[in-house]
Design a protein around this motif. Structure first.
Motif, PDB file in Angstrom:
ATOM      1  N   ARG A 196       0.817  -1.205   0.000  1.00 27.40           N
ATOM      2  CA  ARG A 196       0.000   0.000   0.000  1.00 27.40           C
ATOM      3  C   ARG A 196       0.855   1.261   0.000  1.00 27.40           C
ATOM      4  NH1 ARG A 196       2.555   2.006   3.342  1.00 27.40           N
ATOM      5  NH2 ARG A 196       2.511   1.797   5.601  1.00 27.40           N
ATOM      6  N   ASN A 199       0.310   5.125   1.531  1.00 27.63           N
ATOM      7  CA  ASN A 199      -0.598   5.985   2.286  1.00 27.63           C
ATOM      8  C   ASN A 199      -0.548   7.390   1.693  1.00 27.63           C
ATOM      9  OD1 ASN A 199      -2.365   6.837   4.224  1.00 27.63           O
ATOM     10  ND2 ASN A 199      -0.777   7.191   5.783  1.00 27.63           N
ATOM     11  N   GLY A 203      -2.190  11.085   6.258  1.00 29.13           N
ATOM     12  CA  GLY A 203      -2.637  10.534   7.543  1.00 29.13           C
ATOM     13  C   GLY A 203      -1.526   9.656   8.079  1.00 29.13           C
ATOM     14  N   HIS A 232       1.079   8.394  10.927  1.00 27.47           N
ATOM     15  CA  HIS A 232       1.187   8.242  12.388  1.00 27.47           C
ATOM     16  C   HIS A 232      -0.079   8.731  13.087  1.00 27.47           C
ATOM     17  CE1 HIS A 232       5.291   6.774  12.280  1.00 27.47           C
ATOM     18  NE2 HIS A 232       5.519   7.673  11.333  1.00 27.47           N
ATOM     19  N   ASP A 258      -2.963   6.573  12.788  1.00 29.79           N
ATOM     20  CA  ASP A 258      -3.840   5.412  13.065  1.00 29.79           C
ATOM     21  C   ASP A 258      -3.761   4.945  14.520  1.00 29.79           C
ATOM     22  OD1 ASP A 258      -1.332   4.209  12.678  1.00 29.79           O
ATOM     23  OD2 ASP A 258      -2.061   2.662  11.294  1.00 29.79           O
ATOM     24  N   TYR A 259      -2.551   4.825  15.056  1.00 27.68           N
ATOM     25  CA  TYR A 259      -2.470   4.359  16.455  1.00 27.68           C
ATOM     26  C   TYR A 259      -2.776   5.482  17.443  1.00 27.68           C
ATOM     27  CZ  TYR A 259       2.268   6.200  15.790  1.00 27.68           C
ATOM     28  OH  TYR A 259       3.344   6.995  15.481  1.00 27.68           O
ATOM     29  N   GLY A 305      -0.364   0.480  13.850  1.00 29.46           N
ATOM     30  CA  GLY A 305      -1.801   0.727  13.910  1.00 29.46           C
ATOM     31  C   GLY A 305      -2.510  -0.250  12.982  1.00 29.46           C
ATOM     32  N   VAL A 306      -3.769   0.082  12.639  1.00 30.33           N
ATOM     33  CA  VAL A 306      -4.580  -0.864  11.865  1.00 30.33           C
ATOM     34  C   VAL A 306      -4.595  -0.570  10.365  1.00 30.33           C
ATOM     35  CG1 VAL A 306      -6.134  -1.438  13.769  1.00 30.33           C
ATOM     36  CG2 VAL A 306      -6.658   0.525  12.304  1.00 30.33           C
ATOM     37  N   MET A 307      -3.919   0.507   9.948  1.00 34.46           N
ATOM     38  CA  MET A 307      -4.021   0.926   8.550  1.00 34.46           C
ATOM     39  C   MET A 307      -3.600  -0.147   7.546  1.00 34.46           C
ATOM     40  SD  MET A 307      -2.188   4.057   6.563  1.00 34.46           S
ATOM     41  CE  MET A 307      -0.535   3.914   7.228  1.00 34.46           C
ATOM     42  N   PHE A 342       9.959   3.918  15.682  1.00 33.89           N
ATOM     43  CA  PHE A 342       8.498   3.806  15.637  1.00 33.89           C
ATOM     44  C   PHE A 342       7.885   3.575  17.024  1.00 33.89           C
ATOM     45  CE2 PHE A 342       4.470   1.691  15.086  1.00 33.89           C
ATOM     46  CZ  PHE A 342       3.886   2.373  14.047  1.00 33.89           C
ATOM     47  N   GLY A 354       4.294   6.099   4.633  1.00 33.88           N
ATOM     48  CA  GLY A 354       4.626   4.994   5.532  1.00 33.88           C
ATOM     49  C   GLY A 354       5.266   5.543   6.800  1.00 33.88           C
ATOM     50  N   ALA A 355       5.870   4.657   7.559  1.00 27.72           N
ATOM     51  CA  ALA A 355       6.408   5.066   8.857  1.00 27.72           C
ATOM     52  C   ALA A 355       7.478   6.149   8.738  1.00 27.72           C
ATOM     53  CB  ALA A 355       6.974   3.852   9.584  1.00 27.72           C
TER      54      ALA A 355
HETATM   55  C1  GLA Z   1       3.505   1.846   9.795  1.00 32.65           C
HETATM   56  C2  GLA Z   1       2.416   1.192  10.635  1.00 32.65           C
HETATM   57  C3  GLA Z   1       1.061   1.852  10.348  1.00 32.65           C
HETATM   58  C4  GLA Z   1       1.151   3.358  10.522  1.00 32.65           C
HETATM   59  C5  GLA Z   1       2.322   3.917   9.725  1.00 32.65           C
HETATM   60  C6  GLA Z   1       2.559   5.388   9.971  1.00 32.65           C
HETATM   61  O1  GLA Z   1       3.285   1.575   8.442  1.00 32.65           O
HETATM   62  O2  GLA Z   1       2.332  -0.171  10.346  1.00 32.65           O
HETATM   63  O3  GLA Z   1       0.074   1.308  11.186  1.00 32.65           O
HETATM   64  O4  GLA Z   1       1.250   3.680  11.875  1.00 32.65           O
HETATM   65  O5  GLA Z   1       3.526   3.237  10.005  1.00 32.65           O
HETATM   66  O6  GLA Z   1       1.484   6.153   9.523  1.00 32.65           O
END
Ligand code: GLA
Length: 391
Positions: A31, A33, A36, A38, A40-41, A171-173, A221, A334-335
């Motif tokens: 995926r 992103n 948005g 950091h 999701d958590y 997080g759940v993303m 992270f 991403g992270a």
């Molecule tokens: C990683 C985590 C996600 C999210 C991103 C930052 O990909 O797995 O859940 O926190 O970092 O947005």
């Protein structure tokens, strides 16, 4: 040379390793992103798209109490005995899925499992190769055990595998988009309620891989996540019921600044600002206002860089060059701390955005000058969520 599709490679690897065909196979996408980061958590919204690049897991039953896993990436056969505790290295992601499916009653406690993995999702590039693996593994093992779970439940199994078993406090993303993604759409996901909305996406996107690799679990992270929790704990003095940073009211930013010492203040300011930005961005996208949407990408990058401190010099170089070349928007995705940046060059169908060629050459030149090497630049193609594959 024509490279075989990942589906065929996974099946062939399974046969070559175990001497029998797999019983089931499934795939899930990486995926990107859009915005948005950091959030999701922290209970906020995210807006990812699923990529065309996928990870395929071929699965079959094995010796009771044992997980055997092979991937075309390292080519070695891993053997993990459940009674020995946690698995290590990449098979831990699959072992986590097995454990979750055992808890859910889909697999027996000692069910032996064999998997072979082939993937077109680059590892460590911030494209969520790990969720592609856990979601594909969940779907493949469901196929093997003739179990049924809804896509959201599949995302939940994959999330818990990664979060609880592997110990990455994500997080759940990533798992949600890998399970629910739809070609040509971005998914607005409200992480606290898990409310979702599919929004058509017609932008033209480039992905610029800086080649800087990070190890999520070992990186900053988990530290950021702890900082966010510490910020919430302090803010509860003012607002006893606040559970998530993302729910802090925008109109109370002054109070937030006063209540938090650095670096907690900057982390919280990023999350609150990014939350508002992401919801606004989703509205703009739904109305087809891509150029204005792009401006929010630049703002998001700036917030990640300055307040959340999760960017990297290589990412900043790419984003600055994209801006100079007239791209509509760009940001790390991403992270962070490495990985890839995305660049919005205009509308997908010949809109007024500056052509890709100028943006690509400007980024290439800037990167080469600063780091003596070229970044990997590809055009983003969207894909769909997890699905069963032929074996
Ligand atoms: C990683 C985590 C996600 C999210 C991103 C930052 O990909 O797995 O859940 O926190 O970092 O947005």
């Amino acid at each position: 040379m024509l490279v075989k599709p990942a589906r065929a490679r996974a099946s062939a690897l399974f046969r070559a390793t175990f001497g029998v065909p797999p019983l089931a196979a499934a795939s899930a996408p990486g995926r990107v992103n859009l915005i948005g980061e950091h959030t999701d958590y922290n209970g906020g919204p995210v807006l990812p798209i699923a990529l065309a690049q996928r990870t395929v897991v071929a699965a079959g039953p094995g010796e009771p109490g044992v997980l055997e896993a092979v991937s075309e990436r390292d080519g070695r056969l891993w053997r993990h005995l459940y009674k020995e505790g946690r698995a290590t290295d990449w098979p831990a992601y699959v072992a986590g899925v097995v454990a979750e499916l055992q808890t859910a009653g889909v697999l027996a406690w000692d069910a032996g499992v064999r998997v072979a993995v082939a993937s077109d999702v680059p590892v460590g590039a911030g494209l969520s190769s790990s969720a592609a693996l856990t979601v594909a593994a969940t779907r493949a093992l469901l196929g093997m055990a003739r179990g049924r779970l809804a896509p959201r439940q599949i995302a939940g199994v994959a999330y818990r595998a990664e979060h609880n078993y592997v110990g990455v406090r994500c997080g759940v993303m990533d798992q949600t988009i890998a399970a629910l993604g739809k070609p040509g759409h971005a998914l607005l996901l409200e992480s606290a309620s898990l409310a979702t909305k599919q929004i058509p996406f017609h932008g033209r996107l480039l992905l610029v891989d800086t080649g800087v690799r990070h190890d999520l679990a070992a990186s900053a992270f988990n530290q950021r996540r702890a900082e966010c929790e510490a910020a919430v704990a302090r803010l509860q003095l003012d607002l006893p019921e606040v559970m998530w940073l993302a729910t802090w009211p925008m109109s109370w930013l002054g109070r937030l600044r006063k209540a938090l010492p650095q670096p907690l203040r900057n982390r919280a300011l990023h999350v609150v600002g990014e939350t508002a930005r992401t919801r606004f961005a989703a509205q703009l996208l739904a109305r087809g206002r891509l150029q204005r949407f792009g401006e929010l990408l630049y703002e998001s990058h700036e917030s990640c860089r300055r307040l959340y401190e999760c960017s990297a010099p290589e990412l900043d170089t790419v984003v600055a060059a994209a801006k100079r070349a007239g791209a509509w928007g760009a940001r790390m995705t991403g992270a962070g701390w490495g990985g890839a940046a995305l660049v919005l060059t205009g509308k997908g169908d010949g809109g007024k955005g500056k052509g890709d060629a100028k943006v690509v050459s400007t980024i290439r030149r800037a990167f080469l000058k600063a780091y003596g090497r070229e970044p990997g630049i590809t055009v983003v193609r969207t894909g769909g969520g997890a699905r069963a594959e032929r074996v």
